[in-house]
Write a protein that holds these residues in place. Sequence first.
Motif, mmCIF file in Angstrom:
data_model
loop_
_atom_site.group_PDB
_atom_site.id
_atom_site.type_symbol
_atom_site.label_atom_id
_atom_site.label_comp_id
_atom_site.label_asym_id
_atom_site.label_seq_id
_atom_site.Cartn_x
_atom_site.Cartn_y
_atom_site.Cartn_z
ATOM 1 N N ASP A 72 0.831 -1.210 0.000
ATOM 2 C CA ASP A 72 0.000 0.000 0.000
ATOM 3 C C ASP A 72 0.864 1.258 0.000
ATOM 4 O O ASP A 72 0.502 2.269 -0.625
ATOM 5 N N LYS B 154 2.227 1.564 -3.618
ATOM 6 C CA LYS B 154 1.199 2.020 -4.565
ATOM 7 C C LYS B 154 0.759 3.454 -4.295
ATOM 8 O O LYS B 154 0.008 4.031 -5.073
ATOM 9 N N ASN C 170 -0.974 4.437 -1.642
ATOM 10 C CA ASN C 170 -2.258 4.471 -0.941
ATOM 11 C C ASN C 170 -2.156 5.000 0.484
ATOM 12 O O ASN C 170 -3.158 5.399 1.071
ATOM 13 N N ARG C 171 -0.940 4.963 1.049
ATOM 14 C CA ARG C 171 -0.759 5.485 2.406
ATOM 15 C C ARG C 171 0.690 5.924 2.571
ATOM 16 O O ARG C 171 1.574 5.449 1.853
ATOM 17 N N ALA D 140 2.647 10.006 1.118
ATOM 18 C CA ALA D 140 2.282 9.014 0.112
ATOM 19 C C ALA D 140 2.578 9.541 -1.287
ATOM 20 O O ALA D 140 2.484 10.740 -1.552
ATOM 21 N N SER E 129 -5.241 0.393 -9.357
ATOM 22 C CA SER E 129 -5.529 0.737 -7.969
ATOM 23 C C SER E 129 -6.263 2.057 -8.010
ATOM 24 O O SER E 129 -6.700 2.509 -9.047
ATOM 25 N N ARG E 130 -6.374 2.716 -6.868
ATOM 26 C CA ARG E 130 -7.185 3.934 -6.858
ATOM 27 C C ARG E 130 -6.353 5.197 -6.965
ATOM 28 O O ARG E 130 -6.889 6.295 -6.975
ATOM 29 N N THR E 131 -5.019 5.081 -6.992
ATOM 30 C CA THR E 131 -4.210 6.281 -6.976
ATOM 31 C C THR E 131 -3.981 6.807 -8.372
ATOM 32 O O THR E 131 -4.097 6.110 -9.358
ATOM 33 N N ARG F 63 -0.780 5.591 -11.604
ATOM 34 C CA ARG F 63 -0.882 4.207 -12.023
ATOM 35 C C ARG F 63 -0.300 4.016 -13.411
ATOM 36 O O ARG F 63 -0.422 2.976 -14.001
ATOM 37 N N LYS G 200 -4.859 -8.675 -3.064
ATOM 38 C CA LYS G 200 -5.501 -8.130 -4.250
ATOM 39 C C LYS G 200 -6.252 -9.212 -4.998
ATOM 40 O O LYS G 200 -6.019 -10.399 -4.805
ATOM 41 N N GLY H 5 -7.214 -2.879 -0.347
ATOM 42 C CA GLY H 5 -7.631 -1.616 0.254
ATOM 43 C C GLY H 5 -8.730 -0.927 -0.517
ATOM 44 O O GLY H 5 -9.541 -0.179 0.053
ATOM 45 N N ASP H 6 -8.792 -1.175 -1.845
ATOM 46 C CA ASP H 6 -9.836 -0.564 -2.660
ATOM 47 C C ASP H 6 -11.189 -1.240 -2.461
ATOM 48 O O ASP H 6 -12.221 -0.690 -2.830
#
Length: 540
Positions: free
Chosen positions: A109, A112, A114-115, A126, A147-149, A152, A423, A434-435
């Motif tokens: 995470d 990627k 995410n944190r 992050a 992912s959500r960031t 990507r 994942k 996490g998503d």
Amino acid sequence: MTGAGQDRSSLLAEAVTFGRYARRLPRFIRDVVTPAAARARISAQLRRREQNFLRMVRDGVYGNPGSPYQALLAAAGVEAGDIERMVGDHGVEGTLSRLRDAGVYVTIDEFKGNRPIERPGVSVAAGAQRFDNPLATVHFRGATGGSRTRARRVPIDLDLLEHDVAYHSLFLDAFVLRGRPFAAWRVIPPSASGVNNCFRQLKSGQAVDRWFNPHRPGLDAESVKFAFFTLFTVATARASGRRMPFPEMCGSGEAARVARWLADRRAAGRPAVLDTQGSLGVRVCAAAIDEGIDIAGSFLRLGGEPFTPAKERVIRRAGCEAVSHYTMAETGRIGIACAEPDRCDDHHFLSDKLAVLQRETPVGGDGATVGAFIYTSLLPSAPKLLLNVESGDYGRLVERSCGCPFGQLGMTTHMSEVQSYEKLTAEGNTFLGGDLIELVESVLPSRFGGGPSDYQLVEEEVGGVPRVSVVVRPGVGAVDEATVVDAVLSHLRSVQRNRLMTEVWREAGTLRVVRREPIARGPAQKILPLLVVSGEGAPV
């Protein structure tokens, strides 16, 4: 910088990157990597592992003011000279193990974006772009599984791709595939898998006969931009005298069409090679069985998902052979299929370009652990600079000698039974755990009733094809299954970076609703919101 200024800066950067790609591409495509050159290249990198690692640390970490690893190393009291001494005493893996014990590592995470990276005495904001390798030359930017960031898009250096071609060249020899018709059933850019696999084939001196595209792109500016990129790439390859077709739309529901192409090649006396995702390969073989299409003797090179015995059974029923490679967008190839395997998914770990540790990692907070893979990049052309980065994958890691070309070069570390613990990867697309937790613990309960432990997402195989089951506890009461599936897809699609993957899942019918008790795992029988089940999955 204002929004307009940022947009202009981004457009300028993209134009510069494309110009670099356009200048390099013709020569890149024309220069073939011969088997002798492939062996020499890999052998040289194996001999230089320690020097390459030290260079990556010196120039990519200590010489890079923006490196997030600097803070971790400083907190561990490790300087550049210390690492050089450690490598001399303990080798690359021994050094990495000691750094890991000292707190020098990055979770998936954190990697990627995410944190933030938070350790005692360390706080790094992050940002996935912080791990971009400053030593690499960006020729184009491909997309990861997702992912959500925002970050990507993975920078891709054609030098790394050329190195990966060396593996492909030896792979062709190991499985006696040279000269056979070749087709790719792979998504066009921004996904890099299709164009990269075509490049590997062309630069090994082989032709690409067909390129089937399983996903129809949209009409937005991003899709139009990458459609132009794809057309330019194919036109340049053809102008350079290489056989590369323009992609043709062929959705996941049209597997019989691909099977008929394989059957035609077989009937002509030259069974073909199909490069595709694991689930698409299974669909081709299932369609051939159902419709009586003879594709016996075809060879499938699979990727994007675990290659399991369930998939292998379907493929063998169609009279075909299949193997898989193991790849991450951030690294390129990680493992290449072994020609003398002890498992269906036996891979040679590519120890010339990466180092790997395996550490027991907690999963789900209930005491359960898995032997997680932790990677470090060794080549300066790697798109991301990895230093003890957790991949979210685990599996079997053994030392074994074999007589295939990779074993002969000294690659004796084998990986198999690779799965994800953080994942979902169905249909070759990746959503991080996490998503998905918000979906399971908040979105679905608020929409359909019940609580977080009443829902679960389970990736499992049904007839060799991956399915993602939305498990709903019977006690929740009556729910409309189509509405539940639509709610899941709508939530995932609400994040723009997930839209392509969501549409692939929608088209492939990947999601289904199953009414049963969620599966409990671990000594405390905890119900995990996300669960990956190998083999044929849990009972329905």
